[in-house]
Design a protein around this motif. Structure first.
Motif, PDB file in Angstrom:
ATOM      1  N   ALA A   1      52.217   7.220  39.897  1.00 42.10           N
ATOM      2  CA  ALA A   1      52.052   7.500  41.323  1.00 42.10           C
ATOM      3  C   ALA A   1      50.701   8.173  41.580  1.00 42.10           C
ATOM      4  O   ALA A   1      49.996   7.827  42.540  1.00 42.10           O
ATOM      5  N   ARG A   2      50.325   9.115  40.734  1.00 44.55           N
ATOM      6  CA  ARG A   2      49.032   9.793  40.885  1.00 44.55           C
ATOM      7  C   ARG A   2      47.874   8.823  40.708  1.00 44.55           C
ATOM      8  O   ARG A   2      46.876   8.887  41.431  1.00 44.55           O
ATOM      9  N   LEU A   3      47.997   7.931  39.733  1.00 41.15           N
ATOM     10  CA  LEU A   3      46.952   6.919  39.518  1.00 41.15           C
ATOM     11  C   LEU A   3      46.804   6.025  40.737  1.00 41.15           C
ATOM     12  O   LEU A   3      45.683   5.696  41.142  1.00 41.15           O
TER      13      LEU A   3
ATOM     14  N   ASP B   1      37.502   8.709  42.316  1.00 41.32           N
ATOM     15  CA  ASP B   1      38.490   9.197  43.275  1.00 41.32           C
ATOM     16  C   ASP B   1      38.391   8.382  44.553  1.00 41.32           C
ATOM     17  O   ASP B   1      37.468   8.537  45.331  1.00 41.32           O
ATOM     18  N   ARG B   2      39.358   7.495  44.723  1.00 41.50           N
ATOM     19  CA  ARG B   2      39.409   6.644  45.916  1.00 41.50           C
ATOM     20  C   ARG B   2      40.519   7.088  46.867  1.00 41.50           C
ATOM     21  O   ARG B   2      40.962   6.337  47.717  1.00 41.50           O
TER      22      ARG B   2
ATOM     23  N   ALA C   1      38.620  11.369  50.193  1.00 40.92           N
ATOM     24  CA  ALA C   1      37.980  12.025  49.048  1.00 40.92           C
ATOM     25  C   ALA C   1      36.478  12.093  49.207  1.00 40.92           C
ATOM     26  O   ALA C   1      35.845  13.062  48.789  1.00 40.92           O
ATOM     27  N   ASP C   2      35.879  11.093  49.835  1.00 38.32           N
ATOM     28  CA  ASP C   2      34.421  11.098  50.005  1.00 38.32           C
ATOM     29  C   ASP C   2      33.977  12.033  51.123  1.00 38.32           C
ATOM     30  O   ASP C   2      32.797  12.302  51.290  1.00 38.32           O
ATOM     31  N   GLN C   3      34.917  12.591  51.862  1.00 42.19           N
ATOM     32  CA  GLN C   3      34.609  13.524  52.929  1.00 42.19           C
ATOM     33  C   GLN C   3      34.394  14.938  52.415  1.00 42.19           C
ATOM     34  O   GLN C   3      33.844  15.778  53.095  1.00 42.19           O
ATOM     35  N   ALA C   4      34.895  15.204  51.194  1.00 43.19           N
ATOM     36  CA  ALA C   4      34.859  16.568  50.662  1.00 43.19           C
ATOM     37  C   ALA C   4      33.480  17.015  50.255  1.00 43.19           C
ATOM     38  O   ALA C   4      32.570  16.343  50.061  1.00 43.19           O
TER      39      ALA C   4
END
Length: 182
Positions: A19-21, A174-175, A179-182
């Motif tokens: 699930a995490r993947l 990290d998709r 995630a790209d907002q951090a």
């Protein structure tokens, strides 16, 4: 890595990691227990299981959390990556025991609304705790044989501790939405 099989012994954390993947890589996660157990803990017939797994594995992107013997050939024919959880027995059984206790006490719904019970989980010869002991050596041997086989058809990563799991996960792209907002 678009088609990933997480494999390991009962209680090793396959479903949690799968699930995490799925979240981290932006891939759909499919719980195999949902495909193999109907409400009331009614086992799904072998042909229907194969059909359901075949439907999932026919898609381009997926993460699954197991490979039962009666249909293991289906995901292995398309898997890009096998993530093997090769944890020590004490760790996997400890996780399984703790998880089972919490599920029974809290009546946490599992696959298709099923619940674990005291009788089925602790007093039955068919309990998941008993299954851990029946299947541990066989699953571990299979996982290690796949890893040692240079002709195995997919990349295989063998992780032997929670620390290794976390380190490996941290190295993945990290998709996760946002995630790209951090």
């Amino acid at each position: 890595m678009r088609r990933i099989l997480v494999y390991g012994v009962t209680g090793s954390g396959k479903s949690t990691l799968a699930a995490r993947l799925g979240v981290r890589l932006g891939l759909p996660y499919h719980s195999m227990d949902d495909l193999t157990w109907d409400p009331g803990w009614v086992p799904v017939g072998e042909e229907l299981q194969r059909d359901r797994v075949r439907d999932v594995c026919a898609t381009d992107d997926w993460v699954i959390d197991s490979a039962y013997g009666i249909w293991r050939d289906i995901p292995l024919a398309r898997t890009d990556l096998v993530v093997g959880l090769d944890l020590p027995r004490w760790r996997s059984f400890g996780r399984l025991l703790r998880r089972t206790l919490v599920n029974v006490v809290r009546q946490r719904p599992l696959c298709n609304g099923n619940h674990e019970t005291w009788r089925a989980s602790f007093l039955s010869t068919e309990s998941i705790l008993v299954w851990h002991f029946k299947s541990f050596k066989r699953k571990r041997r299979r996982l290690r044989a796949w890893h040692a086989d240079p002709s195995f058809p997919a990349e295989i990563v063998l992780l032997r501790s929670p620390r290794e799991v976390e380190r490996w996960l941290a190295g993945l792209p990290d998709r996760t939405p946002g995630a790209d907002q951090a």
